[in-house]
Enzyme design. Structure first.
Site, PDB file in Angstrom:
ATOM      1  N   ARG A 267     -11.679  -4.776  39.547  1.00 44.63           N
ATOM      2  CA  ARG A 267     -10.429  -5.112  40.243  1.00 44.63           C
ATOM      3  C   ARG A 267     -10.171  -4.151  41.401  1.00 44.63           C
ATOM      4  O   ARG A 267     -10.139  -2.930  41.204  1.00 44.63           O
ATOM      5  CB  ARG A 267      -9.278  -5.030  39.222  1.00 44.63           C
ATOM      6  CG  ARG A 267      -7.893  -5.095  39.811  1.00 44.63           C
ATOM      7  CD  ARG A 267      -7.524  -6.498  40.214  1.00 44.63           C
ATOM      8  NE  ARG A 267      -6.092  -6.599  40.492  1.00 44.63           N
ATOM      9  CZ  ARG A 267      -5.546  -7.654  41.071  1.00 44.63           C
ATOM     10  NH1 ARG A 267      -6.291  -8.692  41.423  1.00 44.63           N
ATOM     11  NH2 ARG A 267      -4.254  -7.689  41.288  1.00 44.63           N
ATOM     12  N   GLU A 363      -1.452  -5.325   4.214  1.00 39.95           N
ATOM     13  CA  GLU A 363      -2.057  -4.374   3.254  1.00 39.95           C
ATOM     14  C   GLU A 363      -1.285  -3.057   3.185  1.00 39.95           C
ATOM     15  O   GLU A 363      -1.865  -1.973   3.083  1.00 39.95           O
ATOM     16  CB  GLU A 363      -3.552  -4.169   3.546  1.00 39.95           C
ATOM     17  CG  GLU A 363      -4.327  -5.333   2.960  1.00 39.95           C
ATOM     18  CD  GLU A 363      -5.816  -5.117   2.844  1.00 39.95           C
ATOM     19  OE1 GLU A 363      -6.534  -6.048   3.233  1.00 39.95           O
ATOM     20  OE2 GLU A 363      -6.264  -4.079   2.344  1.00 39.95           O
TER      21      GLU A 363
HETATM   22  N1  COS Z   1      -3.767   4.791  -7.672  1.00 36.45           N
HETATM   23  C1  COS Z   1      -3.620   4.805  -9.008  1.00 36.45           C
HETATM   24  N2  COS Z   1      -2.400   4.751  -9.598  1.00 36.45           N
HETATM   25  C2  COS Z   1      -1.317   4.682  -8.799  1.00 36.45           C
HETATM   26  C3  COS Z   1      -1.404   4.668  -7.397  1.00 36.45           C
HETATM   27  C4  COS Z   1      -2.693   4.742  -6.838  1.00 36.45           C
HETATM   28  N3  COS Z   1      -2.875   4.723  -5.521  1.00 36.45           N
HETATM   29  N4  COS Z   1      -0.164   4.595  -6.871  1.00 36.45           N
HETATM   30  C5  COS Z   1       0.686   4.565  -7.911  1.00 36.45           C
HETATM   31  N5  COS Z   1      -0.011   4.618  -9.079  1.00 36.45           N
HETATM   32  C6  COS Z   1       0.533   4.615 -10.427  1.00 36.45           C
HETATM   33  C7  COS Z   1       1.530   5.751 -10.628  1.00 36.45           C
HETATM   34  O1  COS Z   1       0.872   6.922 -11.067  1.00 36.45           O
HETATM   35  C8  COS Z   1       2.426   5.189 -11.697  1.00 36.45           C
HETATM   36  O2  COS Z   1       1.773   5.273 -12.969  1.00 36.45           O
HETATM   37  P1  COS Z   1       2.605   5.618 -14.298  1.00 36.45           P
HETATM   38  O3  COS Z   1       3.497   4.443 -14.525  1.00 36.45           O
HETATM   39  O4  COS Z   1       1.562   5.801 -15.321  1.00 36.45           O
HETATM   40  O5  COS Z   1       3.374   6.880 -13.971  1.00 36.45           O
HETATM   41  C9  COS Z   1       2.492   3.698 -11.364  1.00 36.45           C
HETATM   42  O6  COS Z   1       1.299   3.424 -10.605  1.00 36.45           O
HETATM   43  C10 COS Z   1       3.724   3.352 -10.542  1.00 36.45           C
HETATM   44  O7  COS Z   1       3.704   4.179  -9.411  1.00 36.45           O
HETATM   45  P2  COS Z   1       4.981   4.377  -8.455  1.00 36.45           P
HETATM   46  O8  COS Z   1       6.190   4.641  -9.310  1.00 36.45           O
HETATM   47  O9  COS Z   1       4.616   5.353  -7.394  1.00 36.45           O
HETATM   48  O10 COS Z   1       5.104   2.921  -7.836  1.00 36.45           O
HETATM   49  P3  COS Z   1       6.167   2.352  -6.828  1.00 36.45           P
HETATM   50  O11 COS Z   1       6.678   1.089  -7.396  1.00 36.45           O
HETATM   51  O12 COS Z   1       7.131   3.407  -6.389  1.00 36.45           O
HETATM   52  O13 COS Z   1       5.243   1.903  -5.573  1.00 36.45           O
HETATM   53  C11 COS Z   1       4.028   2.055  -3.495  1.00 36.45           C
HETATM   54  C12 COS Z   1       4.479   2.738  -4.829  1.00 36.45           C
HETATM   55  C13 COS Z   1       5.165   1.882  -2.497  1.00 36.45           C
HETATM   56  C14 COS Z   1       2.977   2.994  -2.934  1.00 36.45           C
HETATM   57  C15 COS Z   1       3.374   0.682  -3.815  1.00 36.45           C
HETATM   58  O14 COS Z   1       4.331  -0.239  -4.253  1.00 36.45           O
HETATM   59  C16 COS Z   1       2.644   0.098  -2.617  1.00 36.45           C
HETATM   60  O15 COS Z   1       1.492   0.434  -2.336  1.00 36.45           O
HETATM   61  N6  COS Z   1       3.311  -0.836  -1.881  1.00 36.45           N
HETATM   62  C17 COS Z   1       2.679  -1.550  -0.790  1.00 36.45           C
HETATM   63  C18 COS Z   1       2.017  -2.753  -1.344  1.00 36.45           C
HETATM   64  C19 COS Z   1       1.231  -3.457  -0.311  1.00 36.45           C
HETATM   65  O16 COS Z   1       0.268  -2.922   0.220  1.00 36.45           O
HETATM   66  N7  COS Z   1       1.621  -4.695  -0.028  1.00 36.45           N
HETATM   67  C20 COS Z   1       0.945  -5.468   0.965  1.00 36.45           C
HETATM   68  C21 COS Z   1       0.400  -6.718   0.402  1.00 36.45           C
HETATM   69  S1  COS Z   1      -1.001  -6.552  -0.503  1.00 36.45           S
HETATM   70  S2  COS Z   1      -2.412  -7.300   0.608  1.00 36.45           S
END
Ligand code: COS
Length: 383
Positions: A267, A363
């Site tokens: 360009r 995701e």
């Molecule tokens: N790996 C293994 N275990 C996990 C983990 C991970 N990455 N993240 C959380 N956990 C476990 C925790 O240790 C906890 O276990 P215990 O019950 O034994 O203590 C349990 O899972 C619940 O964890 P937490 O209380 O942190 O869960 P929340 O409901 O607060 O959620 C987020 C955490 C926000 C990180 C989760 O809901 C998330 O990833 N959300 C986004 C989802 C997403 O990507 N959606 C898009 C569509 S999918 S294509």
């Protein structure tokens, strides 16, 4: 910059690059315009043996690492992230099986996905459960020797195009995250249907639909892993798949950079190619630097995850958030460098910018990724 790939990894890149240059780039505009699922391109990817890159060899796949698979995803993303999304979503669909499925389930469902004969999809999101993944309302109740599923999944990639769906449902609502379980649902199961294709801002060639379960009956052995362990499997699945989204961002940014530099060299304004103006050079310099930085972090994160499967979350979220923010910035700047041409639908820059937005949303939004990184830092510095 040198990527320090093995011979096998370079071969994956070369094959994916050829498919991208010969099939994806020449067809992306038409696929986007007509919201057409890239079935033929996916068939070509399958013929090149790239569908099963991260599926274990015992189940018909290549047995590659996460790093191997992101190399292919990056190349497809350079051409069109709608195609890359359809490809990566099939891999995401079977990840819960790889993480937690029985040998029998893996023998049944992984080989046809590895060969590309069947596509997979992952059904987690619902109208009121996006970032709050444990807030899902779809239920699964055991009735005799069958599970009965009821509820609706929303915005499911590969919906209507896949034959195998890994679906998250509550088996015990009172237990919150610990009451979720994962099920295999097949296209054609009674009571299961997909909604019409959604109209989206970008990645129009990929398919996004609802999954609708109305007293959907499936055999008892379609439960993946133990009842109540679904949420953990979902988290592990997403930790493994997010570097793939980062790789789509790296590829998309690279594609936009290539286009912007080529344009800036051709360009002419004020009698000179616009690349000779420092204002344009500085934009291109930032775009190139950010793209390389995103690639470096994505590769490092994927390698870290391959080597440390119990310590995935922070690295996975870091590369996802960084590379996808870079993709949004670089594609926006590519439109700016190209000016009026960048804004016209006749040229690919505007599609790249429209497409980039979803990378910051799906995701796990980039806000959720920052939460995960922050929480991991909090844990680390308490140790
Ligand atoms: N790996 C293994 N275990 C996990 C983990 C991970 N990455 N993240 C959380 N956990 C476990 C925790 O240790 C906890 O276990 P215990 O019950 O034994 O203590 C349990 O899972 C619940 O964890 P937490 O209380 O942190 O869960 P929340 O409901 O607060 O959620 C987020 C955490 C926000 C990180 C989760 O809901 C998330 O990833 N959300 C986004 C989802 C997403 O990507 N959606 C898009 C569509 S999918 S294509």
């Amino acid at each position: 910059m040198e990527r320090f790939l093995t011979e096998e990894q370079q071969m994956i890149v070369d094959i994916a690059r050829q498919i991208t240059d010969e099939l994806i780039i020449p067809n992306r505009a038409e696929l986007d315009k007509h919201h057409q699922f890239p079935r033929e391109i996916l068939n070509a990817i399958a013929q090149a043996d790239l569908m099963g890159l991260s599926i274990p060899e015992d189940y018909g796949g290549y047995g590659g690492s996460i790093f191997d698979s992101i190399l292919a995803i990056e190349e497809f993303g350079r051409g069109c992230i709608a195609v890359g999304t359809a490809y990566a979503a099939s891999g995401l669909g079977v990840l819960p099986l790889i993480v937690a499925g029985s040998d029998e389930q893996k023998q049944t469902y992984l080989p046809p996905v590895a060969s590309g004969e069947k596509f997979a999809a992952f059904g987690l999101t619902e109208a009121n459960a996006g970032s709050d993944a444990s807030g899902i309302r779809t239920t699964a109740v055991l009735d005799g020797d069958q599970w009965v599923l009821n509820g609706t999944k929303q915005w499911i990639t590969n919906g209507g195009e896949a034959q195998i769906y890994l679906v998250v449902a509550m088996t015990d609502k009172s237990r919150g995250a610990r009451g979720a379980s994962i099920f295999i649902v097949e296209d054609g199961d009674p009571g299961f249907s997909c909604g019409p294709k959604e109209h989206k801002m970008g990645i129009c060639a990929s398919s996004t639909t609802e999954l609708i379960f109305k007293d959907c009956r499936i055999p008892q052995d379609r439960l993946v892993g133990r009842k109540g362990t679904g949420f953990i499997t979902v988290m592990k699945t997403l930790d493994s798949s997010r570097p793939g989204i980062a790789a789509l961002g790296v590829g998309l940014a690279q594609g936009a950079l290539d286009m912007a530099v080529t344009y800036a060299k051709q360009r002419e304004q004020f009698g000179k190619p616009i690349i000779s103006f420092q204002a344009v050079q500085h934009m291109l310099a930032d775009m190139a630097t950010q793209t390389e930085a995103a690639r470096a972090l994505t590769y490092a994160a994927a390698k870290h995850i391959d080597a440390n499967p119990k310590d995935m979350s922070k690295a996975s979220s870091m590369c996802k958030v960084f590379a996808t923010d870079v993709a949004m910035k670089v594609t926006t700047d590519a439109v700016q460098v190209m000016g009026g041409y960048g804004y016209m639908c006749e040229y690919p820059a505007e599609k790249m910018m429209r497409d980039a937005k979803i990378l910051q949303i799906y995701e796990g939004t980039n806000q959720v990724q920052r939460n995960v990184i922050g929480q991991e830092l909090n844990k680390e510095y308490n140790r």
